[in-house]
Each structure stands twice: as structure tokens, then as C-alpha cells.
Write a protein that holds these residues in place. Sequence first.
Motif: not given
Length: 68
Positions: A48-49, A54-55, A60-62, A67-68
Motif C-alpha cells: 500500500l505504501m 499514498v506516496e 517529503h522526508w518519507l 518521487g512526487p
Amino acid sequence: MYDATRRALRTALQTLVAIIPLLAEDPSLSDVPALAGVVAAATVLSRLMAVPAVERLLPHWLRKEGGP
């Protein structure tokens, strides 16, 4: 194999390895379904992550790099 699938499988393996000590202490067959549920839940959350929608919701730090 997609990267998201590879990450989900890796998470499942890591979770399985992490719960092996629980099986070593008291290897009761009644615990196996619960432990399998833990592995399945970790795998589903990992998958799911990896979903782009979901992203984008993550701080931003995860987010993964690029990524977007």
C-alpha cells in the motif's frame, strides 16, 4: 517483477525473520495463524505504501527519492 512487488516480498521476508524468535521460545501451533497474520499485514502495508497516491500523501522526508 515490479519494484513495489519486490519491496512487499522483502518486507514479508524481513517480518518473518523478525518473528522467528517468537516461534523458537514456544512453538505452539495455535500461534502460527496469528504470526502469519502479522506477516500478511506487514506485506499489505508495504504494498500500500508503494502506491503513488499514498506516496503523495506522505511527508517529503518519507517519500522515496525521485518521487512526487
